[in-house]
Design an enzyme around this catalytic site. Structure first.
Site, PDB file in Angstrom:
ATOM      1  N   ARG A  16     -44.776 -16.414 -40.746  1.00 63.76           N
ATOM      2  CA  ARG A  16     -44.323 -15.110 -40.231  1.00 63.76           C
ATOM      3  C   ARG A  16     -44.845 -14.831 -38.818  1.00 63.76           C
ATOM      4  O   ARG A  16     -45.211 -13.702 -38.467  1.00 63.76           O
ATOM      5  CB  ARG A  16     -44.726 -13.983 -41.184  1.00 63.76           C
ATOM      6  CG  ARG A  16     -44.012 -14.028 -42.512  1.00 63.76           C
ATOM      7  CD  ARG A  16     -44.385 -12.831 -43.364  1.00 63.76           C
ATOM      8  NE  ARG A  16     -45.800 -12.853 -43.725  1.00 63.76           N
ATOM      9  CZ  ARG A  16     -46.484 -11.811 -44.149  1.00 63.76           C
ATOM     10  NH1 ARG A  16     -45.893 -10.642 -44.281  1.00 63.76           N
ATOM     11  NH2 ARG A  16     -47.762 -11.909 -44.461  1.00 63.76           N
ATOM     12  N   GLY A 433     -40.892   7.386 -52.448  1.00 58.85           N
ATOM     13  CA  GLY A 433     -41.846   6.700 -53.319  1.00 58.85           C
ATOM     14  C   GLY A 433     -43.093   6.206 -52.632  1.00 58.85           C
ATOM     15  O   GLY A 433     -44.199   6.611 -52.957  1.00 58.85           O
ATOM     16  N   TRP A 562     -33.058  -9.102 -55.832  1.00 61.64           N
ATOM     17  CA  TRP A 562     -34.105  -9.370 -54.849  1.00 61.64           C
ATOM     18  C   TRP A 562     -35.113 -10.402 -55.337  1.00 61.64           C
ATOM     19  O   TRP A 562     -36.219 -10.495 -54.819  1.00 61.64           O
ATOM     20  CB  TRP A 562     -34.789  -8.074 -54.450  1.00 61.64           C
ATOM     21  CG  TRP A 562     -33.885  -7.204 -53.619  1.00 61.64           C
ATOM     22  CD1 TRP A 562     -32.613  -7.474 -53.224  1.00 61.64           C
ATOM     23  CD2 TRP A 562     -34.198  -5.922 -53.071  1.00 61.64           C
ATOM     24  NE1 TRP A 562     -32.102  -6.448 -52.482  1.00 61.64           N
ATOM     25  CE2 TRP A 562     -33.047  -5.473 -52.369  1.00 61.64           C
ATOM     26  CE3 TRP A 562     -35.324  -5.110 -53.097  1.00 61.64           C
ATOM     27  CZ2 TRP A 562     -33.014  -4.251 -51.709  1.00 61.64           C
ATOM     28  CZ3 TRP A 562     -35.283  -3.885 -52.442  1.00 61.64           C
ATOM     29  CH2 TRP A 562     -34.142  -3.464 -51.746  1.00 61.64           C
ATOM     30  N   CYS A 644     -29.799   2.623 -50.771  1.00 61.13           N
ATOM     31  CA  CYS A 644     -29.846   2.736 -49.311  1.00 61.13           C
ATOM     32  C   CYS A 644     -29.148   1.565 -48.632  1.00 61.13           C
ATOM     33  O   CYS A 644     -28.964   0.505 -49.224  1.00 61.13           O
ATOM     34  CB  CYS A 644     -31.290   2.822 -48.815  1.00 61.13           C
ATOM     35  SG  CYS A 644     -32.339   1.433 -49.305  1.00 61.13           S
ATOM     36  N   HIS A 695     -36.907   3.839 -40.829  1.00 56.86           N
ATOM     37  CA  HIS A 695     -37.031   2.503 -40.243  1.00 56.86           C
ATOM     38  C   HIS A 695     -37.217   2.564 -38.733  1.00 56.86           C
ATOM     39  O   HIS A 695     -37.292   1.528 -38.079  1.00 56.86           O
ATOM     40  CB  HIS A 695     -35.802   1.658 -40.592  1.00 56.86           C
ATOM     41  CG  HIS A 695     -35.737   1.320 -42.048  1.00 56.86           C
ATOM     42  ND1 HIS A 695     -35.138   2.155 -42.971  1.00 56.86           N
ATOM     43  CD2 HIS A 695     -36.221   0.267 -42.749  1.00 56.86           C
ATOM     44  CE1 HIS A 695     -35.245   1.606 -44.179  1.00 56.86           C
ATOM     45  NE2 HIS A 695     -35.889   0.474 -44.065  1.00 56.86           N
TER      46      HIS A 695
END
Length: 757
Positions: A16, A433, A562, A644, A695
């Site tokens: 990453r 959440g 996912w 979403c 975001h």
């Protein structure tokens, strides 16, 4: 000689590195040049790795600092006029302004890339949109690759896909009207690529796998006839589903080759082989670019040999799609169970499979016997493994009845009971959440995982975080609280770690958007919940306040979509196994005194097949899975769900059939456009349209949120409307989170006062 090529490689880096560079740049720890230097290093490592593996044509143009659709917008100079940053702004400023917003402008919309968990930045079009070659980045990358001795195959998003996935920002105008201007820019791009001595350009048109209106298909021949003769040879690439309905049209297209996906649609090969043009390449996506299971090399070689008998050297071998959706390298996984690891292949291993298959075609099966034997052995051990099947789970599935998927009373009756029970004000405020996952939280989780922190010390650290989050929500003035999810690494991985039938990686990251990466767990066997997963955390949070605290769970469809999912049984059966595990958790939460339970399903739309003919079957089992997960509670218990970054207009009857008491949706980037669909459908239950974009680091003011709520109230009854952000706050910092939520609460209170007056 049969060639190999790759459609795209993961851009995040094996560990990453891109994420770390981006976030360092956004924190201003490094400057723009340092960011570009780190990005260049990742690109070079990716190219050289593919060269060492033996890939003949290596993709260039598949790398992006944020999103490949955003790269295309930048290359074409199609930056919306609202992002006028002044003469001092750099190209990088404009690029990230579109992706993340500015103090004065919200970011461009972001939605799912077909039926994947990757998000792209949606282009914006109006009558004045012009296209020109406005960036040198692509051409610079071609030169970089050639300097390393790479034979590049340049990757571009196709013109029809680029327009189709965009949106009009003014009325009485169709974006397809812009095609002539767009094609002119593409011709210029192709000419510049040809001047760099590039032989092949891969033009991605994945929209061809959709049920396209005839108006789009009619433009296909026109578009590619216009592009022909500009220098490089063109390989038109499709993926994610079958395109055999267009086989004759595609075979006649003015391109030099086609790529089709044989992993998602193996049946389409015969139709393409029949009378395939003698002057065209046919690339077969024979290794799955979207899942992590090893290829069955013997079966793949058999399919390719059939194609070779027709095509000869005009056959190319490739993954089904870009490896963007797959982790980088299985060899990094030193802790993974050896048996399960033997069943898997990540991007590096998949490219090795491609070169092995090409060697078998070019030199015969005798050149690859050990590879064929190893592949067959992995297939057989997985098939016979006792860890795959759980008879307890299988028996429970057989006992399911229709009654298990229905609440006791209809929503209007439940709504009255819930209003009496909770006594919430009009326009109740809440969050989705998660709260910010600080570096301190991550350090505590890491230390506990490594055995450097005792269980009691970890428990107290997490409880301290929950106490602080409850305190902050009290100060902000929210009406419905959450516990903040400090103990969770990821909304899918956290639950998967507590379920039998899942395996986990240390470095199995894939990009979701920008710097956001996820590490999908590997769902390899029957799913079983041995004990409660969240009850202690939620119960503790509820003990700290008189306000209701929502129990937070991930829904069965999202757990499925996912994850890297087993391919030895239908998705519908795996979804029901997950639903039973979530159902048990929902019932345990209710018995512990939790009256609101949110079962998130952000991947519900994502799981929808690309072909409409398959929609009904999917929606039936997806809705059933959610209802089984949620229907085991009393009518006073309020079930929430969250969705979403997807288009819901065409599946609203199915969303209503899920029968959640409250749904929260992302609408802020579209300025409540998505809410319009719910209004037209007359969505019957309560709804919370997100009033600000989490975001983006941008903090909207109270007036902006108030305007969005007023727009919502033009069509939704006050008793039906909730006030919330559009997604979880995990990726944000505390200062911006508190500032935005205080403004959100203030907007709700102002509107309550107006309604009372």
């Amino acid at each position: 000689m049969i060639l190999t090529h790759n459609l795209g490689f993961p851009r995040i880096g094996a560990r990453r590195e891109l994420k770390q560079a981006l976030e360092s740049f956004w924190r201003q720890d490094i400057d723009a040049q340092q960011l570009q230097d780190r990005a260049k290093a990742i690109r070079e490592e990716n190219w050289l790795l593919q060269k060492r593996i033996g890939i003949d044509l290596i993709p260039v143009g598949d790398f992006s600092l944020y999103d490949h659709m955003l790269n295309m917008t930048t290359l074409l100079g199609a930056i919306p006029a609202r992002f006028d940053l002044g003469q001092q702004a750099t190209p990088l400023d404009a690029y990230f302004a579109m992706a993340r917003g500015t103090p004065n402008q919200p970011a461009m919309e972001m939605t799912k890339w077909f039926n994947t968990n990757y998000h792209y930045i949606v282009p914006e079009f109006d009558r004045q949109t012009q296209f020109t070659v406005a960036s040198t980045q692509l051409f610079d990358e071609i030169a970089e690759a050639q300097a390393l001795g790479i034979s590049p195959k340049v990757v571009l998003v196709g013109p029809l896909t680029y327009l189709f996935l965009g949106k009009e920002t003014e009325a009485n105008f169709h974006r397809l009207d812009l095609l002539p201007r767009l094609l002119s820019a593409y011709r210029t791009i192709l000419a510049r690529i040809a001047a760099l001595d590039v032989q092949w350009v891969q033009i991605d048109e994945p929209i061809l796998a959709l049920d396209l209106a005839e108006i789009w298909l009619e433009k296909l021949s026109e578009a590619y006839s216009s592009l022909q003769g500009n220098g490089p040879r063109l390989l038109l690439a499709t993926y994610f589903d079958a395109v055999d309905d267009h086989a004759e049209r595609l075979k006649a297209l003015a391109v030099d080759g086609l790529h089709i996906d044989l992993c998602r649609a193996p049946h389409q090969l015969d139709r393409f082989l029949a009378d395939y043009p003698v002057d065209k390449i046919l690339s077969l996506g024979i290794v799955d670019g979207r899942n992590v299971w090893r290829a069955d090399l013997s079966q793949a070689l058999k399919t390719l040999t059939t194609a070779q008998s027709t095509l000869g050297d005009r056959l190319w071998v490739a993954p089904s799609c870009s490896l963007l959706h797959c982790p980088v390298d299985l060899d990094l996984e030193t802790q993974l169970d050896p048996e399960i690891k033997s069943w898997l292949a990540f991007s590096v291993q998949k490219l090795n499979e491609i070169t092995i298959l090409a060697r078998g075609l070019n030199q015969g099966k005798a050149a690859i016997p050990s590879f064929l034997e190893s592949s067959a052995q992995a297939k057989q051990t997985r098939l016979n493994s006792k860890r795959i099947h759980n008879p307890v789970v299988q028996a429970r599935l057989k006992r399911l009845t229709q009654r298990d998927s229905h609440r006791h009373q209809s929503f209007p009756q439940r709504q009255l009971l819930q209003q009496q029970h909770f006594q919430l004000p009009l326009l109740p405020t809440t969050t989705i959440g998660s709260f910010p996952q600080t570096s301190e939280i991550r350090k505590v989780r890491s230390a506990f995982r490594k055995g450097q922190l005792s269980h009691l010390d970890y428990l107290e650290a997490m409880r301290a975080e929950i106490r602080e989050i409850i305190k902050k929500q009290e100060e902000i003035g929210l009406d419905v609280f959450v516990h903040g999810e400090a103990e969770r690494n990821d909304m899918v991985e956290y639950f998967g770690e507590q379920l039998w039938g899942y395996a986990f990686t240390d470095h199995g990251w894939v990009q979701s958007y920008g710097s956001r990466c996820v590490k999908p767990p590997i769902l390899y066997g029957d799913i079983y919940r041995p004990e409660a997963m969240t009850v202690n955390w939620i119960s503790y949070a509820q003990s700290l306040t008189h306000k209701p605290v929502k129990g937070m769970l991930t829904g069965p469809v999202t757990m499925l979509m996912w994850s890297f999912v087993r391919d030895d049984q239908p998705y519908s059966e795996t979804a029901l196994q997950l639903a039973l595990a979530i159902r048990d958790e929902v019932i345990d939460l209710e018995q512990a005194g939790i009256g609101m339970i949110q079962i998130d399903e952000p991947a519900f739309r994502e799981g929808l097949p690309l072909k409409r003919s398959a929609w009904d079957e999917y929606l039936q089992w997806a809705v059933r899975a959610f209802r089984i997960a949620s229907a085991g509670v009393k009518d006073e218990t309020q079930i929430h769900t969250h969705m979403c970054y997807s288009e819901f207009n065409d599946i609203l009857p199915a969303i209503a059939a899920m029968d959640a008491d409250v749904i929260t949706i992302e609408t802020s980037r579209s300025r409540m456009e998505l809410l319009d669909a719910f209004v037209r459908f007359a969505y019957p239950n309560e709804i919370g349209p997100g009033v600000y974009d989490i975001h983006s680091p941008r903090i909207p003011d109270t007036h902006e949120m108030l305007m969005l709520l007023e727009k919502a109230l033009q069509h939704i009854q006050p008793r039906q409307l909730w006030v919330n952000p559009d997604c979880g706050l995990k990726t944000r910092g505390w200062p911006e989170t508190q500032a935005a939520l205080k403004k959100m609460v203030h907007a709700a209170r102002l509107l309550r006062e107006r309604l009372a007056a």
